[in-house]
Design a protein around this motif. Structure first.
Motif, mmCIF file in Angstrom:
data_model
loop_
_atom_site.group_PDB
_atom_site.id
_atom_site.type_symbol
_atom_site.label_atom_id
_atom_site.label_comp_id
_atom_site.label_asym_id
_atom_site.label_seq_id
_atom_site.Cartn_x
_atom_site.Cartn_y
_atom_site.Cartn_z
ATOM 1 N N MET A 180 0.832 -1.214 0.000
ATOM 2 C CA MET A 180 0.000 0.000 0.000
ATOM 3 C C MET A 180 0.861 1.257 0.000
ATOM 4 N N GLY A 181 0.569 2.161 -0.878
ATOM 5 C CA GLY A 181 1.182 3.485 -0.820
ATOM 6 C C GLY A 181 2.614 3.570 -1.315
ATOM 7 N N THR A 182 3.164 2.451 -1.775
ATOM 8 C CA THR A 182 4.585 2.469 -2.154
ATOM 9 C C THR A 182 4.862 3.374 -3.356
ATOM 10 N N GLU A 183 3.831 3.674 -4.166
ATOM 11 C CA GLU A 183 4.065 4.549 -5.319
ATOM 12 C C GLU A 183 4.496 5.949 -4.889
ATOM 13 N N ASN A 184 4.179 6.303 -3.648
ATOM 14 C CA ASN A 184 4.579 7.628 -3.168
ATOM 15 C C ASN A 184 6.079 7.712 -2.877
ATOM 16 N N GLU A 185 6.761 6.574 -2.936
ATOM 17 C CA GLU A 185 8.210 6.564 -2.711
ATOM 18 C C GLU A 185 9.002 6.477 -4.019
ATOM 19 N N THR A 186 8.284 6.591 -5.148
ATOM 20 C CA THR A 186 8.954 6.430 -6.440
ATOM 21 C C THR A 186 10.173 7.346 -6.571
ATOM 22 N N GLY A 187 9.993 8.613 -6.219
ATOM 23 C CA GLY A 187 11.088 9.576 -6.355
ATOM 24 C C GLY A 187 12.324 9.158 -5.570
ATOM 25 N N LYS A 188 12.081 8.654 -4.377
ATOM 26 C CA LYS A 188 13.184 8.195 -3.522
ATOM 27 C C LYS A 188 14.002 7.112 -4.231
ATOM 28 N N TYR A 189 13.294 6.198 -4.878
ATOM 29 C CA TYR A 189 14.007 5.099 -5.539
ATOM 30 C C TYR A 189 14.697 5.554 -6.831
ATOM 31 N N VAL A 190 14.070 6.473 -7.570
ATOM 32 C CA VAL A 190 14.731 6.995 -8.778
ATOM 33 C C VAL A 190 16.069 7.611 -8.373
ATOM 34 N N GLU B 59 8.916 15.239 -7.638
ATOM 35 C CA GLU B 59 9.151 16.654 -7.300
ATOM 36 C C GLU B 59 9.700 16.785 -5.887
ATOM 37 N N LYS B 60 9.203 15.943 -4.995
ATOM 38 C CA LYS B 60 9.678 15.979 -3.598
ATOM 39 C C LYS B 60 11.182 15.748 -3.528
ATOM 40 N N GLU B 61 11.695 14.965 -4.485
ATOM 41 C CA GLU B 61 13.141 14.680 -4.508
ATOM 42 C C GLU B 61 13.881 15.620 -5.465
ATOM 43 N N HIS B 62 13.180 16.667 -5.928
ATOM 44 C CA HIS B 62 13.784 17.666 -6.823
ATOM 45 C C HIS B 62 14.306 17.052 -8.114
#
Lengths: 391, 391
Positions: free
Chosen positions: A16-26, A57-60
């Motif tokens: 659940m909700g892991t898509e919100n961490e996409t930027g972190k993994y990129v 965007e959160k990860e700039h």
């Protein structure tokens, strides 16, 4: 068991909700300027694309978008994507969608750093070097999220070919089973069928003494038989979706296919159908598999009997194992019909008069030179016979 | 199913003769000056160490050696290895042996770049940074060749503790099943027991709706039941060894343990036995598991009944599922006895008068603070009761 190597270094974030961490993994896997690749409107309507963008965007991270991937993804969009990535100096490709989107993203990733035509890879050249790639999976089916494979349809001639190579393994894959809850029942069933086909293609081997991978394949098939109908009956069943999603990845990351010859006859015969009629790959496989298995039955009756007993719960007929083997194939066929899959050419929209052409393309395509199949070597005449069983 | 992440980036080279490629893989994964870490004389007598050295020399790699790892590997040799690696500016550790050698190598790999005492990691600090590590596996058992875990025995006090962390995953693992053919039957059986324990520790979960991992665990247990006795009866049976070897790795790389709570009660209770009496870990587990399972049976009768039916082929007693559940535990116990494992304290060399001390160390060790177990929370009194069941 045959010698093998196995390397599956994709990082999976599941739940659940892991898509919100996409930027972190990129960011973790070295991306800074991202191409977001997707299909139609569903990822927009569901809000998924927005959530993914916010996490970037959160990860700039900066990004551009390329939508429009169609089921049975086409070479045209791949060429467009390669051009776009080169012009915009993209260093990371993010696929948001199902197997078609991921496969299209893989083709772009392979094409960007390659001097020649990306299609070379789909004519057999192994992909060693590619742009880094991550995926956010929305459909359990292709297993492309954990595999080194990609399948693309060439528009000139409408034929489908596969590429493979370690460069095509995603760096990370985000799997949130809830994203699959909006899928129509038909697409869910197509995905289930595709996963089961990936398992059968590995099960049908000529390598003996492969109990561990046999048992693993059977385990994943049993999971599909249990969870598939639950997900179709109740699309919001998160746990059923979750079990199917992990099984779908495990079915195709090849941990259950190592050290043994594999078949891939059903896939090759199906690819011609979805390429020509643009039917869903899973739907095509539902029609193809029982026909192929019946045609190949006598090559190894005991292998089909084993699947019948261990997977389908058939009673072993010790006096006549062929009866058991056939009962297992019939159980598969009935299961696929029960989840809403087509059962013949007519329901698929395929035409009997095309059979010779289909069989010829399957047997004399770019990769094949007259025969196909890893389990039984089939000629064009055999393939024609198999297509006729589907009419 | 619970949320999880999964990342298993070890490269596996599996099959006959693969040890001759060790040097190639050390080089591919960045090693130039290697510490070869091993146990006793068997890797020397068999010629394996020489073959590995030749493969390093072929790639112009330099190496030093540190042998002497004992079963239940000790902290003393780890300190020695860390010192040696620092003095010799080693950049790659190569473990040649079984789980003890690999675990000792992992402890050295973690300790070399760490300013503090490496034992901190065995008191719960996660290992994120470590020297690169490769393994040449000679025994199917610990699964350490594909896991992020290591277990070491501290000599002061003789207790055993585990460390974990992504830094401990081997970069590559060489698996040649033929290397296990020289193992005595007893050690083969200990390995089989350890693999089965890794599976049961994951099977005993409080997470519901985990069909895919349930089925995968069952598949690997069924493989052990089929292949284990074959390898013991005929030590040269390459295929039986091969199936066990891949199953042993899959049992512990956690692909079948994701998204669910796990137990690890049997391991924690066993570790006190092998630490105090220096018995083989697998032999200890054979005595511990049936006792733990009987003690915990009522916590979830249906889970044990499921294992009984699906793994041990017991008939389900629908009027009295507990009878089925017990029959499954008894089937496991009889299986372990049949492959030559001990069945009680006496056969293990353990002493009834130590029970209070054993239970106290298990429950109040460095990591635990009064209770243990992920399936049922057990107090010192519970653990004492369980040890008494083994007498």
């Amino acid at each position: 068991m045959d010698n093998f190597t196995f390397f599956a270094p994709t990082y999976f974030a599941f739940g659940m909700g892991t898509e919100n961490e996409t930027g972190k993994y990129v960011k973790r896997f070295g991306g800074s300027k991202v191409l977001i690749h997707y299909g139609g409107g569903s990822v927009i309507r569901s809000g998924l694309l927005d959530r993914v963008k916010q996490s970037l965007e959160k990860e700039h991270l900066t990004y551009i978008e390329l939508g429009g991937v169609k089921p049975n993804p086409r070479s045209g969009l791949v060429y467009e994507g390669i051009e776009l990535c080169r012009n915009e100096k993209i260093d990371f490709i993010l696929a948001v969608g199902g197997g078609s989107t991921i496969d299209s993203a893989k083709a772009i990733a392979a094409g960007v750093p390659y001097d020649g035509d990306f299609w070379d890879y789909y004519e057999g050249k192994p992909v060693e070097n590619a742009l880094s790639l991550g995926t956010v999976v929305t459909i359990s089916a292709a297993g492309s999220e954990g595999s080194p494979d990609s399948v693309i349809t060439k528009e000139e001639g409408m034929f489908k070919r596969g590429a493979s190579g370690e460069g095509l393994r995603p760096k990370f894959t985000i799997m949130n089973p809830a994203l699959a809850q909006t899928l129509p029942a038909y697409q869910t069933a197509c995905g289930i069928t595709d996963i089961m086909a990936h398992l059968y293609e590995r099960y049908l081997t000529n390598t003996t003494e492969v109990e561990v991978t046999d048992r693993m394949i059977e385990a994943l098939l049993l999971t599909m038989i249990h969870e598939g109908p639950r997900a179709i009956k109740d699309p919001d069943n998160y746990d059923a979706r979750a079990n199917i999603m992990w099984a779908g990845m495990m079915a195709h990351n090849n941990s259950c296919g190592v050290g043994r010859t594999q078949d891939w006859t059903s896939h090759e015969i199906e690819h011609e159908l979805s390429a020509l009629y643009d039917c869903a790959h899973g739907a095509g496989l539902a029609v193809v598999m029982p026909a192929v298995f019946k045609y190949n039955l006598k090559h190894n009756v005991m292998r089909f009997a084993q699947a019948a007993v261990r997977v389908w719960g058939c009673q072993m007929n010790f006096e006549n194992p062929e009866e058991t083997a056939l009962a297992g194939i019939e159980a598969l066929r009935q299961f696929l019909i029960s989840i809403g899959m087509p059962k013949n050419f007519a329901e698929l929209g395929a035409k009997e008069e095309d059979i010779e052409k289909l069989a010829h393309t399957a047997c004399y395509g770019n990769v094949n030179t007259g025969t196909l199949g890893g389990f039984v070597e089939l000629t064009q005449k055999d393939v024609e016979n198999i297509y006729h069983l589907m009419v």
